[in-house]
Write an enzyme that holds these catalytic residues in place. Structure first.
Site, PDB file in Angstrom:
ATOM      1  N   CYS A  49       0.806  -1.227   0.000  1.00  0.00           N
ATOM      2  CA  CYS A  49       0.000   0.000   0.000  1.00  0.00           C
ATOM      3  C   CYS A  49       0.837   1.273   0.000  1.00  0.00           C
ATOM      4  CB  CYS A  49      -0.937   0.011   1.215  1.00  0.00           C
ATOM      5  SG  CYS A  49      -2.295  -1.166   1.088  1.00  0.00           S
ATOM      6  N   ILE A  50       1.482   1.562   1.118  1.00  0.00           N
ATOM      7  CA  ILE A  50       2.076   2.884   1.304  1.00  0.00           C
ATOM      8  C   ILE A  50       3.203   3.194   0.312  1.00  0.00           C
ATOM      9  CG2 ILE A  50       2.991   4.510   3.000  1.00  0.00           C
ATOM     10  CD1 ILE A  50       1.863   2.779   5.180  1.00  0.00           C
TER      11      ILE A  50
END
Length: 451
Positions: A281-282
């Site tokens: 994700c990040i």
């Protein structure tokens, strides 16, 4: 099965009725860290589940009641099979049997930090070959606002069927946190967006069977929700890593500062520094928005600055390590033996997607060090997209005898299964990027450098 003469309202009404009766087959496309827990949740809710994956190894293991994700043990796979409502296959012709098809596929970045939606488009093309009236198609993969409309819908409508009339499309971003025992698929609310009320009603009826649903006005809004969640984390992680550097220069322990600050019951959320960003994700999602923003003539300076800060973190760790080896051991990285502890991107899981540990090993090897790793959750390195050259590396034991052979130990992931006191006691020098050694005896702390 519905016909093309069915109206959108009647299509939705029949679908919602069947969802409430658990008379739907939920197809899950991609049985990884997102798809497999999702399949489990729908089985627990009483639905039939069609699990699809192009990786025949996964299909064979699941059919045999075996897992390939450490925090989802074999007994849960056995229980899924025991329902008699699970079919796992790699045969794409079976996709027509799914009343809903949920796409849980990778959305990485390419070498230019631009979205790679080839997995989404390829999967949608596959669905299109078997699309039938009355089906609900949902993308769960994180992506830029507009993907569902500009890619998924366009591909599916090439069949001659119309979204919102003959079949339905929605977007519902995954919110999995692998290894987090406090939250599961069934306890995390699902954001659901669709462009029409009937389509939204269909998607809500599916997801409300497994968890709380948060409907939003359209698909691009739902796509933006997921990006916002991860951009928030990116910016705060970049901030706390910058604070770490500033406080180090002042002789202040940033971890102690954060632990004290988080006692404030409002207005503060704790984020912690580390050796870089990992996971699915990040490190990726925020740059989907920066790319899309450029396409519409907007800038995202704040996001890109945070991205630049975190991109430099592995390099900063290596510089700290080099300085510590020079001052403590009078040695350079070149020719040294270094052990990286923790290969997974986060503690207590076997998930190594985008792990900063891989970048650290690569940089150390570039500087002519001999590098091994230890990870209690990853016995052998599989083939990875960015570092296929590490495939086959095996975790070394953390015995006192083994530790004494290394000039330096670099803690990259703070797994609970590691005895950090014993690690420090038997090592010459330890670089700690996670504050894993905070509770070791005072007499050992001279061997530890926080980075």
């Amino acid at each position: 099965m519905l016909t093309t003469s069915t109206t959108p309202d009647s299509m939705a009404a029949d679908y919602v009725r069947r969802a409430h009766a658990r008379d739907l087959t939920i197809g899950i496309m991609g049985l990884g860290y997102v798809g497999l827990p999702l399949a489990e949740a729908f089985l627990a809710a009483g639905f039939r589940v069609l699990g699809f994956d192009i990786d025949q190894r996964k299909v064979d293991l699941l059919t045999a009641g075996k897992t390939y994700i450490q925090h989802i043990p074999d007994d849960r796979i056995v229980a899924m099979n025991a329902t008699g409502r699970l079919e796992v296959t790699s045969d794409e012709s079976r996709l027509s049997a799914g009343d809903a098809l949920l796409m849980c596929v990778p959305t990485p970045l390419n070498a230019h930090r631009e979205p790679d939606i080839s997995y989404v488009s390829d999967t949608t093309e596959m669905i299109a070959r078997h699309l039938r009236p009355g089906q609900l198609i949902i993308l769960e993969s994180t992506t830029y606002p507009g993907t569902s409309d500009e890619v998924v819908k366009v591909i599916l409508e090439k069949t001659g069927l119309r979204a919102g009339a003959d079949f339905a499309i929605a977007y519902s971003p995954e919110r999995e946190d692998p290894g987090n025992i406090d939250f599961s698929t069934s306890s995390i609310p699902k954001v659901v967006g669709a462009n029409t009320t009937p389509e939204r009603d269909m998607a809500v009826a599916v997801y409300e069977a497994i968890t709380k649903v948060v409907p939003v006005s359209d698909m691009k809004t739902a796509e933006a929700v997921k990006l916002t969640e991860n951009i928030f984390r990116l910016i705060n992680i970049a901030l706390v890593n910058e604070l770490k550097t500033v406080y180090q220069g002042m002789g202040i322990d940033v971890w102690e500062v954060i632990d004290a600050a988080k006692t404030k019951p409002f207005g503060f959320m704790a984020f912690y520094p580390g050796p870089g960003l990992g996971g699915h994700c990040i490190p990726i999602d925020p740059f989907y928005l920066t790319w899309k923003a450029r396409a519409v003539g907007e800038t995202t300076r704040f996001i890109e600055l945070a991205g630049d800060v975190v991109t430099q973190l592995p390099k900063q760790v290596i510089e700290h390590l080099a300085e510590a080896m020079s001052s403590h051991l009078q040695k350079s990285i070149a020719g040294s033996r270094i052990l990286v502890v923790g290969l997974a991107y986060k503690k207590n899981v076997d998930d190594m997607r985008e792990s900063p540990s891989l970048h650290l090993i690569h940089m150390l090897r570039e500087r002519k060090a001999t590098v091994d790793y230890h990870d209690p959750h990853i016995a052998k390195v599989p083939v990875t997209r960015d570092h296929p050259e590490f495939a086959g590396m095996e975790s070394v034991p953390l015995t006192p005898k083994a530790l004494k052979h290394y000039d330096c130990v670099l803690i990259s992931t703070d797994h609970d299964a590691v005895d950090y006191e014993a690690l420090v006691r038997n090592s010459k020098l330890v670089i700690d990027t996670r504050n894993a050694t905070q509770h070791i005896p005072q007499d050992l702390k001279a061997k530890v450098v926080k980075a």
